[in-house]
Design a protein around this motif. Structure first.
Motif, short mmCIF file in Angstrom:
data_model
loop_
_atom_site.label_atom_id
_atom_site.label_comp_id
_atom_site.label_asym_id
_atom_site.label_seq_id
_atom_site.Cartn_x
_atom_site.Cartn_y
_atom_site.Cartn_z
N SER A 55 5.94 -0.21 -4.14
CA SER A 55 6.01 -0.54 -2.56
C SER A 55 5.83 -1.92 -2.15
CB SER A 55 5.43 0.69 -1.59
OG SER A 55 5.53 0.35 -0.40
N HIS A 56 4.76 -2.29 -2.85
CA HIS A 56 4.05 -3.52 -2.37
C HIS A 56 4.99 -4.74 -2.88
CE1 HIS A 56 0.86 -6.45 -1.06
NE2 HIS A 56 0.86 -6.86 -2.28
N VAL A 57 5.36 -4.58 -4.02
CA VAL A 57 6.47 -5.67 -4.82
C VAL A 57 7.67 -5.74 -3.99
CG1 VAL A 57 7.46 -4.33 -6.56
CG2 VAL A 57 6.98 -6.66 -6.87
N GLN A 58 8.20 -4.48 -3.41
CA GLN A 58 9.37 -4.41 -2.77
C GLN A 58 9.24 -5.19 -1.31
OE1 GLN A 58 11.25 -0.57 -2.00
NE2 GLN A 58 12.98 -1.39 -2.26
N THR A 60 6.69 -7.49 -0.52
CA THR A 60 5.93 -8.74 -0.42
C THR A 60 6.40 -9.78 -1.63
OG1 THR A 60 4.19 -8.37 -2.09
CG2 THR A 60 3.81 -7.81 0.26
N GLY A 61 7.05 -9.07 -2.59
CA GLY A 61 7.49 -10.04 -3.76
C GLY A 61 6.45 -10.33 -4.81
N HIS A 62 5.18 -9.76 -4.46
CA HIS A 62 4.32 -10.09 -5.32
C HIS A 62 4.45 -9.42 -6.60
CE1 HIS A 62 1.78 -11.20 -1.48
NE2 HIS A 62 2.47 -11.94 -1.77
N THR A 63 4.40 -9.76 -7.75
CA THR A 63 4.42 -9.11 -8.85
C THR A 63 3.33 -8.74 -9.85
OG1 THR A 63 5.01 -10.94 -10.07
CG2 THR A 63 6.79 -9.70 -8.96
N GLY A 64 2.17 -9.34 -9.57
CA GLY A 64 0.97 -8.97 -10.35
C GLY A 64 -0.25 -8.05 -9.77
N PHE A 65 -0.49 -7.39 -10.64
CA PHE A 65 -1.68 -6.26 -10.40
C PHE A 65 -2.61 -6.02 -11.20
CE2 PHE A 65 2.55 -5.38 -8.44
CZ PHE A 65 2.36 -5.47 -6.94
N ARG A 66 -3.83 -5.81 -10.70
CA ARG A 66 -4.84 -5.30 -11.55
C ARG A 66 -5.26 -3.76 -11.54
NH1 ARG A 66 -8.39 -8.21 -9.07
NH2 ARG A 66 -8.18 -9.90 -10.49
N ARG A 67 -4.92 -3.19 -12.64
CA ARG A 67 -5.29 -1.66 -12.65
C ARG A 67 -6.78 -1.51 -12.91
NH1 ARG A 67 -1.86 1.89 -16.22
NH2 ARG A 67 -2.68 0.54 -17.65
N ILE A 68 -7.45 -0.55 -12.00
CA ILE A 68 -8.87 -0.33 -12.16
C ILE A 68 -9.22 1.18 -12.55
CG2 ILE A 68 -11.05 -0.40 -11.26
CD1 ILE A 68 -9.69 -2.63 -9.26
#
Length: 80
Positions: A55-58, A60-68
């Motif tokens: 949902s966030h990439v759609q 904002t276009g941001h494609t990098g994420f950190r999984r914790i």
């Protein structure tokens, strides 16, 4: 006890071990965007953070994420 030393009982050392704590919900997963300070929040499973990322990439276009992933363990002792 395993014997005597100088008339005093000798105790064997306590042996501690770390074991997975299964008394709670299990591992907790969350995701954070690596471009902005937004995050998914913690969830018991990995599905909600993954859906948040898509949902966030759609939006904002941001494609990098950190999984914790956080899991829990407890110390326990075998013996007196």
């Amino acid at each position: 006890m395993t014997g005597t030393r100088g008339g005093r009982p000798v105790r064997r050392p306590r042996l501690w071990a770390l074991r997975e704590d299964r008394s709670g919900s299990g591992p907790v997963t969350e995701a954070e965007c690596t471009t902005c300070p937004e995050g998914s929040g913690a969830a018991d499973g990995g599905r909600d953070p993954a859906v948040w990322c898509l949902s966030h990439v759609q939006a904002t276009g941001h494609t990098g994420f950190r999984r914790i992933r956080t899991d829990f363990f407890r110390a326990s002792c075998d013996g007196p």
